[in-house]
Design a protein around this motif. Structure first.
Motif, PDB file in Angstrom:
ATOM      1  N   LEU A  61       2.023   6.979  -6.700  1.00 30.71           N
ATOM      2  CA  LEU A  61       1.055   8.021  -7.059  1.00 30.71           C
ATOM      3  C   LEU A  61       1.604   9.418  -6.770  1.00 30.71           C
ATOM      4  O   LEU A  61       1.435  10.337  -7.574  1.00 30.71           O
ATOM      5  N   VAL A  62       2.262   9.572  -5.625  1.00 29.15           N
ATOM      6  CA  VAL A  62       2.870  10.864  -5.284  1.00 29.15           C
ATOM      7  C   VAL A  62       3.934  11.238  -6.303  1.00 29.15           C
ATOM      8  O   VAL A  62       4.005  12.378  -6.758  1.00 29.15           O
TER       9      VAL A  62
ATOM     10  N   PHE B 285       2.392   1.730  -3.435  1.00 35.45           N
ATOM     11  CA  PHE B 285       1.395   2.266  -4.363  1.00 35.45           C
ATOM     12  C   PHE B 285       1.183   3.765  -4.139  1.00 35.45           C
ATOM     13  O   PHE B 285       1.137   4.550  -5.102  1.00 35.45           O
ATOM     14  N   LEU B 286       1.088   4.185  -2.888  1.00 33.89           N
ATOM     15  CA  LEU B 286       0.891   5.605  -2.589  1.00 33.89           C
ATOM     16  C   LEU B 286       2.095   6.445  -3.006  1.00 33.89           C
ATOM     17  O   LEU B 286       1.935   7.544  -3.542  1.00 33.89           O
ATOM     18  N   LEU B 287       3.299   5.922  -2.774  1.00 29.95           N
ATOM     19  CA  LEU B 287       4.487   6.669  -3.174  1.00 29.95           C
ATOM     20  C   LEU B 287       4.607   6.789  -4.693  1.00 29.95           C
ATOM     21  O   LEU B 287       5.060   7.810  -5.200  1.00 29.95           O
TER      22      LEU B 287
ATOM     23  N   SER C 112       0.829  -1.211   0.000  1.00 26.15           N
ATOM     24  CA  SER C 112       0.000   0.000   0.000  1.00 26.15           C
ATOM     25  C   SER C 112       0.860   1.256   0.000  1.00 26.15           C
ATOM     26  O   SER C 112       0.593   2.207  -0.744  1.00 26.15           O
ATOM     27  N   LEU C 113       1.910   1.254   0.812  1.00 23.08           N
ATOM     28  CA  LEU C 113       2.821   2.388   0.855  1.00 23.08           C
ATOM     29  C   LEU C 113       3.540   2.578  -0.472  1.00 23.08           C
ATOM     30  O   LEU C 113       3.712   3.703  -0.951  1.00 23.08           O
TER      31      LEU C 113
END
Length: 75
Positions: free
Chosen positions: A68-69, A64-66, A61-62
């Motif tokens: 996106l950022v 994936f979020l990074l 999850s982390l």
């Protein structure tokens, strides 16, 4: 130049994610690594298996979020 810390974090998380996936399939033998059916019965995750399972979910999850950022910053 601003994304160098983000790139380093992505590398660290990707290596950690690979390690956690490999550690999960360590008990399954080589057949489990290739996706072969071992014929075993599914059992509940307990102890370190359960922790490793949740760590893998958190790392993915982390990651994936990074990603996106990084896409929003660079684009």
């Amino acid at each position: 130049m601003d994304t160098i810390y983000l790139d380093i974090a992505l590398i660290f998380i990707s290596v950690s994610l690979i390690a956690s996936v490999i550690l999960q399939s360590k008990g399954a033998g080589l057949g489990g690594l290739t996706g072969a059916d071992t014929g075993g019965v599914f059992s509940a995750r307990r102890g370190i298996e359960r922790v490793l399972f949740w760590v893998t979910i958190g790392l993915s999850s982390l990651f994936f979020l990074l990603i996106l950022v990084k896409l929003f910053i660079s684009g």
